[in-house]
Design an enzyme around this catalytic site. Structure first.
Site, short mmCIF file in Angstrom:
data_model
loop_
_atom_site.label_atom_id
_atom_site.label_comp_id
_atom_site.label_asym_id
_atom_site.label_seq_id
_atom_site.Cartn_x
_atom_site.Cartn_y
_atom_site.Cartn_z
N HIS A 1 2.07 7.98 10.37
CA HIS A 1 2.36 7.65 11.77
C HIS A 1 1.27 8.11 12.74
CE1 HIS A 1 6.46 6.02 11.38
NE2 HIS A 1 6.47 6.76 10.30
N SER B 1 5.70 -4.01 2.76
CA SER B 1 5.94 -5.39 2.34
C SER B 1 5.72 -6.34 3.52
CB SER B 1 7.36 -5.54 1.80
OG SER B 1 8.32 -5.30 2.81
N ASP C 1 -1.83 -0.83 7.77
CA ASP C 1 -1.26 -1.61 6.66
C ASP C 1 -2.05 -2.89 6.40
OD1 ASP C 1 0.53 0.40 6.96
OD2 ASP C 1 2.12 -0.83 7.83
N GLY D 1 8.53 1.64 2.86
CA GLY D 1 7.30 2.35 3.21
C GLY D 1 6.08 1.91 2.43
N ARG E 1 0.82 -1.21 0.00
CA ARG E 1 0.00 0.00 0.00
C ARG E 1 0.86 1.26 0.00
NH1 ARG E 1 2.49 2.53 3.41
NH2 ARG E 1 2.53 2.06 5.62
N ASP F 1 -1.87 6.09 12.82
CA ASP F 1 -2.81 4.98 13.07
C ASP F 1 -2.62 4.41 14.48
OD1 ASP F 1 -0.33 3.91 12.29
OD2 ASP F 1 -1.23 2.13 11.36
N ASN G 1 14.54 -1.08 8.01
CA ASN G 1 13.91 -2.29 8.53
C ASN G 1 13.36 -1.97 9.91
OD1 ASN G 1 13.46 -4.78 9.90
ND2 ASN G 1 14.63 -5.79 8.29
N LYS G 2 12.02 -1.88 9.98
CA LYS G 2 11.35 -1.40 11.20
C LYS G 2 11.60 -2.31 12.42
CE LYS G 2 9.03 0.09 8.06
NZ LYS G 2 9.59 0.41 6.74
#
Ligand code: ADP
Ligand code: MG
Length: 408
Positions: free
Chosen positions: A52, A148, A192, A145, A45, A54, A235-236
């Site tokens: 930032h 994935s 997401d 962003g 998406r 949600d 990479n979160k």
């Protein structure tokens, strides 16, 4: 944002997936020596506006992109889960389907699959699950962003549900997958996973929470969204950047609630403070100015504000990977969240009213959003800022060219 004739752009269609499916089937056969029984896909998406917020309880406005996660699946009787990937960067993985362990300290690719798998398993309270062979094929640029990670979690959730022969609504699936992606260690909201399940072709969606719902937002006809990649990956789950922002918002919510005499220990999200005070977002911005200061807060100052010990702060409020942070920016984060939440509503209103200058108005809201992300939320990077500048300059030049052509 550009306005161009819509016939100039190819619409996604299912026929372009066919060669990909055939290739996936062939690879599955050479990997597992059998034929997949079914295929599942979940899209990535792009979030148009509502960055930032949600996880602070506020509505966001994303749409699905063509890039997706596609999984070829064969249920097996062995209780073994075998995962393979068409991309050699992601190594094969195998585990017992009855003993799922997700290592938060190592966000390896298969753990995202396990999040979706475990989420469905737990939802139905099942201790024994059938095994399966899965071959994953994703084309969403990772860490860029476009979500994935959530596409993979959602796809895995849907695969598991299908293998079990159970059914759930899209909203239920989205809620389960939003919760289960947190097994990887990121304290995300639900945008997401919601848009991955609830997206529809030809429309963006306003995603609202508590309860989760999605409403069509019709974008101005002929408006085209150019999604450009700065090629800087984040990479979160492997870093604490994402969770630090979540915790800063949580702390800001608690300090604001305490300042206004609310029961602050129950408050987790900035939206709850607004709802409990029963005031507008604009008024919340004034409360933020009044209650918070721009200098970063030390852990000791936060403890003093809330009347708690350092141990209580670390163990009861902060997440494991943010407990060692020494300072937190509360004012800047709250300012971003409340102003961004207001921009989402303005964006939706412009789309509904569709004035002649809708594209310019929406573009200005997106520019404000980026400025706030860059300066207040500090979730941008120099390369992305430069990319935004280049795009904006390019558009200004194009507009000047068109204006000159019209004069001539
Ligand atoms: P984003 O969700 O913005 O793309 P994240 O950091 O949340 O970024 O997730 C990126 C991670 O998702 C990657 O490091 C990888 O583990 C996983 N991932 C992304 N694409 C694939 C893929 N095609 N196959 C397997 N895992 C993937
Ligand atoms: Mg992600």
């Amino acid at each position: 944002m550009l306005r161009v004739p819509s016939e100039g752009f190819r619409k996604p269609s299912s026929s372009f997936q066919r060669p990909r499916l055939l290739k996936l089937k062939e690879m599955f056969n050479s990997k597992f020596g059998s034929t997949p029984k079914f295929y599942v896909r979940a899209p990535g998406r792009v979030n148009i506006i509502g960055e930032h917020i949600d996880y602070c309880g506020y509505s966001v406005l994303p749409m699905a992109v063509e890039q997706d996660m596609l999984i070829a699946v064969e249920p097996v009787k062995t209780h073994t889960l075998q995962l393979a990937n068409t991309n050699p960067l992601y190594p094969d993985f195998s585990t017992s389907a009855n003993n799922i362990c997700i290592d938060k300290t190592k966000p390896l690719w298969h753990n995202y699959f396990l999040c979706g798998f475990k989420g469905i398993q737990e939802h139905f309270g099942l201790s024994k699950l059938t095994g399966m062979n899965c071959l994953v094929d994703g084309n969403i640029p990772p860490g860029s962003g476009l979500s994935s990670s959530s596409a993979l979690v959602c796809c895995a959730g849907l695969v598991t549900l299908t293998v079990l022969g159970m059914s759930l609504s899209k909203v239920e699936l989205a809620e389960i997958c939003a919760k289960s992606e947190r097994y990887i260690g990121t304290e995300g909201g639900g945008m997401d996973q919601s848009i991955s399940f609830l997206a529809e072709e030809g429309t963006a969606k306003l995603i609202e929470f508590s309860p989760l719902r999605a409403t069509d937002v019709k974008l101005p006809s002929g408006a085209v969204f150019v999604i450009a990649n700065s090629c800087v990956e984040m990479n979160k789950a492997a870093t604490s950047h994402f969770n630090i922002r979540v915790m800063e918002c949580r702390l800001a919510a608690k300090v604001l609630a305490k300042h206004k005499g609310l029961q602050w220990d129950k408050v987790l999200r900035l939206e709850e403070v607004q709802t409990q005070l029963g005031i507008s977002l604009e008024e919340m911005l004034l409360v933020t100015e009044d209650a918070l200061h721009a200098e970063p807060y030390s852990r000791e100052e936060i403890c003093r504000c809330l009347g708690i010990s350092l141990e209580e702060l670390c163990t009861q409020i902060l997440s494991p990977n943010t407990q060692d942070e020494l300072t937190f920016k509360l004012y800047q984060r709250a300012k971003h969240v409340y102003s961004e939440a207001a921009r989402v509503l303005q964006f939706k209103q412009v789309c509904e009213e569709a004035p002649d200058n809708a594209v310019q108005l929406l573009g200005e809201l997106m520019n404000q959003s980026h400025r706030s992300c860059r300066d207040m939320y500090e979730c941008s990077c120099p390369e992305l800022d430069q990319l935004v500048d280049i795009c904006r300059n390019l558009i200004s030049s194009l507009i000047r060219c068109f204006a000159l052509e019209n004069i001539n």
